[in-house]
Design a protein around this motif. Structure first.
Motif, PDB file in Angstrom:
ATOM      1  N   UNK A   9     -28.664  -1.385  16.722  1.00 33.97           N
ATOM      2  CA  UNK A   9     -29.390  -3.381  17.072  1.00 33.97           C
ATOM      3  C   UNK A   9     -29.257  -3.574  15.748  1.00 33.97           C
ATOM      4  N   UNK A  10     -29.734  -3.263  14.468  1.00 29.97           N
ATOM      5  CA  UNK A  10     -29.733  -3.734  13.234  1.00 29.97           C
ATOM      6  C   UNK A  10     -28.119  -3.921  13.002  1.00 29.97           C
ATOM      7  N   UNK A  31     -24.535  -0.931   1.513  1.00 29.56           N
ATOM      8  CA  UNK A  31     -24.365  -0.308   2.328  1.00 29.56           C
ATOM      9  C   UNK A  31     -24.993   0.792   2.344  1.00 29.56           C
ATOM     10  N   UNK A  42     -37.647  -5.153  27.198  1.00 20.09           N
ATOM     11  CA  UNK A  42     -36.268  -5.598  28.055  1.00 20.09           C
ATOM     12  C   UNK A  42     -35.085  -5.555  27.880  1.00 20.09           C
ATOM     13  N   UNK A  43     -34.802  -5.422  26.878  1.00 13.43           N
ATOM     14  CA  UNK A  43     -33.404  -5.205  25.968  1.00 13.43           C
ATOM     15  C   UNK A  43     -33.365  -3.327  27.658  1.00 13.43           C
ATOM     16  N   UNK A  44     -33.688  -3.050  27.840  1.00 13.06           N
ATOM     17  CA  UNK A  44     -33.756  -1.169  27.946  1.00 13.06           C
ATOM     18  C   UNK A  44     -33.636  -1.786  29.512  1.00 13.06           C
ATOM     19  N   UNK A  50     -28.493  -0.310   1.262  1.00 13.27           N
ATOM     20  CA  UNK A  50     -30.066  -0.925   2.098  1.00 13.27           C
ATOM     21  C   UNK A  50     -29.865  -1.209   3.462  1.00 13.27           C
ATOM     22  N   UNK A  51     -27.930  -1.050   4.402  1.00 10.95           N
ATOM     23  CA  UNK A  51     -28.536  -1.802   5.285  1.00 10.95           C
ATOM     24  C   UNK A  51     -27.839  -0.650   7.056  1.00 10.95           C
ATOM     25  N   UNK A  52     -26.770   0.163   5.957  1.00 11.34           N
ATOM     26  CA  UNK A  52     -26.376   1.039   6.886  1.00 11.34           C
ATOM     27  C   UNK A  52     -27.448   1.673   8.054  1.00 11.34           C
ATOM     28  N   UNK A  53     -28.341   2.805   7.579  1.00  8.28           N
ATOM     29  CA  UNK A  53     -29.457   3.492   8.206  1.00  8.28           C
ATOM     30  C   UNK A  53     -30.348   2.321   8.447  1.00  8.28           C
ATOM     31  N   UNK A  54     -30.550   1.270   8.880  1.00  6.40           N
ATOM     32  CA  UNK A  54     -31.621   0.130   8.949  1.00  6.40           C
ATOM     33  C   UNK A  54     -31.812   0.174  10.195  1.00  6.40           C
ATOM     34  N   UNK A  55     -33.506   0.805  10.614  1.00  2.57           N
ATOM     35  CA  UNK A  55     -34.013   0.846  12.014  1.00  2.57           C
ATOM     36  C   UNK A  55     -34.351  -0.482  12.375  1.00  2.57           C
ATOM     37  N   UNK A  56     -33.979  -0.957  13.675  1.00  3.88           N
ATOM     38  CA  UNK A  56     -35.545  -1.564  13.910  1.00  3.88           C
ATOM     39  C   UNK A  56     -35.293  -1.743  15.503  1.00  3.88           C
ATOM     40  N   UNK A  57     -36.997  -2.485  15.743  1.00  7.74           N
ATOM     41  CA  UNK A  57     -37.791  -2.254  16.948  1.00  7.74           C
ATOM     42  C   UNK A  57     -36.707  -2.682  18.355  1.00  7.74           C
ATOM     43  N   UNK A  58     -36.440  -2.210  18.941  1.00  5.71           N
ATOM     44  CA  UNK A  58     -35.521  -2.545  20.298  1.00  5.71           C
ATOM     45  C   UNK A  58     -36.846  -3.494  21.138  1.00  5.71           C
ATOM     46  N   UNK A  59     -36.288  -4.905  21.673  1.00 10.25           N
ATOM     47  CA  UNK A  59     -37.443  -4.997  23.038  1.00 10.25           C
ATOM     48  C   UNK A  59     -37.499  -4.244  24.275  1.00 10.25           C
ATOM     49  N   UNK A  69     -27.096  -4.754  24.537  1.00  6.91           N
ATOM     50  CA  UNK A  69     -26.648  -4.530  26.361  1.00  6.91           C
ATOM     51  C   UNK A  69     -25.191  -4.669  26.534  1.00  6.91           C
ATOM     52  N   UNK A 119     -20.219  -2.668   4.535  1.00  6.00           N
ATOM     53  CA  UNK A 119     -21.010  -1.802   5.282  1.00  6.00           C
ATOM     54  C   UNK A 119     -19.980  -0.722   6.553  1.00  6.00           C
TER      55      UNK A 119
END
Lengths: 398, 149
Positions: free
Chosen positions: B2-3, A12, A25-27, A14-23, B20, B109
């Protein structure tokens, strides 16, 4: 060595607040879909902002016409059940000698009538369903793991503090691909209805009664000389709206048009201003009556399913005869007579609607209607006030 | 968010679709947020529900029955987890069999209890515990394999 709880806590963290770039095109897609949703809502709102006042205005105009022109002192229609059949006898000098009262309409006996069903307009309002399985509020007494007591129980749901009953496994989310929800769905109905005349009773039969002879001034008009009348099937068409106030109850209002016909044998007399009879002929005559009315009904949904709905309804209608004409079939003469007053009726029925698409439904509404005695021109309604009817219609959901 | 979507659906492209849909739902249901709890938590639940709905439609929510997946695996993981980054762990979680992955995400989680998981997924609490146990075994062994590479 990690135990299970420690492993969970580590994962938890490690993964709870992971950031990931959103493409990008999604927006773009999100923005496009939101714009589309907003445009749909705006269009629907604009439509009903225009449609409802328009329908209400038309209904108000007709109501005004009907009620403001209601004349309680009008002369009863000679062809009502209180009227009679009169023959005009013209002497050789061109004068009217007598008027022979041939028969009393009451004595003849009218055929049974069938109800003319009232066109129903159903506006279905889809209320957002809350058929979801709500999660209970998380409790801190949840079960621990199999190996060791779960030391993280007390910390569960502290991250957000949100009660679990928000999150749902809503059935309507599954069924509705579009996230937007319509709380009110409007429907426009195009309907048609017909009453079925009883074939055994569509003619007026009975003995004639010769009344006392009396002197009468000749009048322009139609006189039935036969003892029989053939009533055509009443036909109606209409449009309207239906608004659901609750998932069960709804109110419907609309406009409808009805055509009543009657065939009989009679005479047509045209009298000049100086009292001379200008035309007098015997012929088959067709009487056509055109009614415009405003039906008002209350609906109660009994069963509502995604493919079929059952409901019951009751209400009434007020109608005005806007055209009452007699077509002299042996000639091109059309004689018009004014119909005064309004026709009031009450109805009750059941209905079923079959959903054939997201925006389309087909409904059938059998009903019973009673037409009150309002001194209206003779028609299938006056001879048989209680009628059975059957209406079908197409509903378009907006 | 997203994650979150990625962890639940296991595929990046599908996670984009879920993201989306989740945002559409969030914006259209914004008026339902009453201020109870944090907005992030409220939003997170929307995306989780959207992800689960998507998995349900794809019939991917059925629990992983194949115990061969974890047969022979041992749960003697020690301090090797300290050398695993979040990216590796995320990748492993995404590779979990669907049933294991869903229950692990929801329990470990998100913090749901087995009872809540059972009600949401339509499974028994026992099944939820079993899936979670096997998910841990699977993950721990995969972590161990990474360390031994």
């Amino acid at each position: 060595m990690f135990d299970d709880n420690q492993f969970d806590l580590w994962a938890k963290s490690m993964l709870e607040n992971v950031q990931e770039e959103v493409p990008e095109r999604v927006w773009k897609h999100v923005s496009a879909r939101l714009d589309k949703t907003a445009a749909k809502k705006k269009a629907a709102v604009l439509y009903w902002r225009r449609a409802v006042p328009a329908i209400a205005a038309v209904a108000a105009v007709f109501a005004a016409i009907i009620f403001l022109k209601h004349d309680d002192t009008a002369v009863p229609d000679p062809y009502s059940t209180n009227g009679g059949l009169i023959a005009i006898v013209r002497s050789e000098k061109g004068e009217i000698d007598t008027g022979h009262f041939i028969a009393d309409a009451k004595e003849i006996g009218y055929p049974s009538r069938n109800l003319r069903p009232q066109p129903q307009v159903i506006l279905e309002e889809q209320v957002e369903k809350d058929g979801s399985a709500l999660l209970p509020v998380s409790d801190t007494n949840k079960e621990g793991s199999e190996s060791t007591p779960d030391i993280s129980d007390a910390n569960r749901h502290e991250t957000d503090g949100l009660k679990d009953e928000f999150i749902r496994f809503p059935k309507d989310w599954e069924e509705d691909a579009e996230p937007e929800r319509k709380t009110i769905r409007a429907s426009v109905i195009l309907s048609g209805s017909a009453g079925s005349n009883n074939p055994k009773n569509n003619t007026v039969t009975g003995p004639l009664r010769i009344p006392q002879m009396s002197s009468m001034r000749p009048q322009t008009g139609i006189r039935q000389t036969s003892t029989e009348s053939t009533y055509g099937i009443p036909l109606s068409a209409g449009v309207g709206v239906k608004i659901n106030f609750t998932p069960r109850w709804a109110i419907g209002i609309g406009l409808n048009y009805t055509l009543l016909t009657r065939d009989f044998y009679g005479s047509y007399t045209l009298v000049g201003d100086n009292g001379d009879i200008l035309i007098s002929q015997q012929s088959d005559i067709r009487n056509s009556q055109h009614y415009v009315g405003i039906p008002l009904n209350a609906y109660y949904n009994i069963i509502s399913h995604e493919k079929i709905k059952f409901y019951t309804y009751a209400g009434g209608a007020v109608e005005k005869c806007i055209d009452n004409r007699f077509h002299i079939l042996n000639s091109s003469v059309i004689h018009k007579e004014k119909a005064t007053g309004v026709q009031l009726s009450a109805n009750i029925g059941i209905g079923a609607e079959f959903i054939v698409g997201k925006y389309l439904g087909i409904y059938i509404d059998p009903s019973i209607r009673y037409y009150f005695h309002n001194h209206q021109p003779q028609s299938i309604r006056t001879v048989q006030p209680l009628m059975l009817g059957f209406e079908v219609g197409l509903r378009v959901n907006l | 968010m997203f994650p979150v979507c990625m962890r639940y659906v296991g595929e990046r492209s599908l996670a984009e679709d879920i993201l989306q849909d989740g945002f559409i739902t969030l914006f259209t249901k914004l008026d339902t947020y009453k201020g109870d709890g944090s907005f992030e938590g409220w939003a997170r639940r929307i995306f989780i529900t959207t992800a689960l709905m998507s998995l349900r439609k794809k019939d991917a929510l059925k629990m992983s029955e194949d115990i061969e997946v974890v047969r022979g695996m041992k749960t003697d993981i020690t301090s090797q987890t300290q050398n695993i980054g979040y990216k590796e762990l995320m990748k492993l979680v995404m590779e979990l069999p669907p049933g294991f992955r869903t229950v692990f995400n929801m329990y470990a989680i998100e913090g749901y209890s087995h009872k809540e998981i059972g009600e949401m997924l339509g499974i028994s609490e026992t099944t939820s515990r079993t899936q979670l146990s096997r998910a841990r075994i699977w993950l721990q062994n995969k972590i161990k394999e990474l360390e031994n590479v």
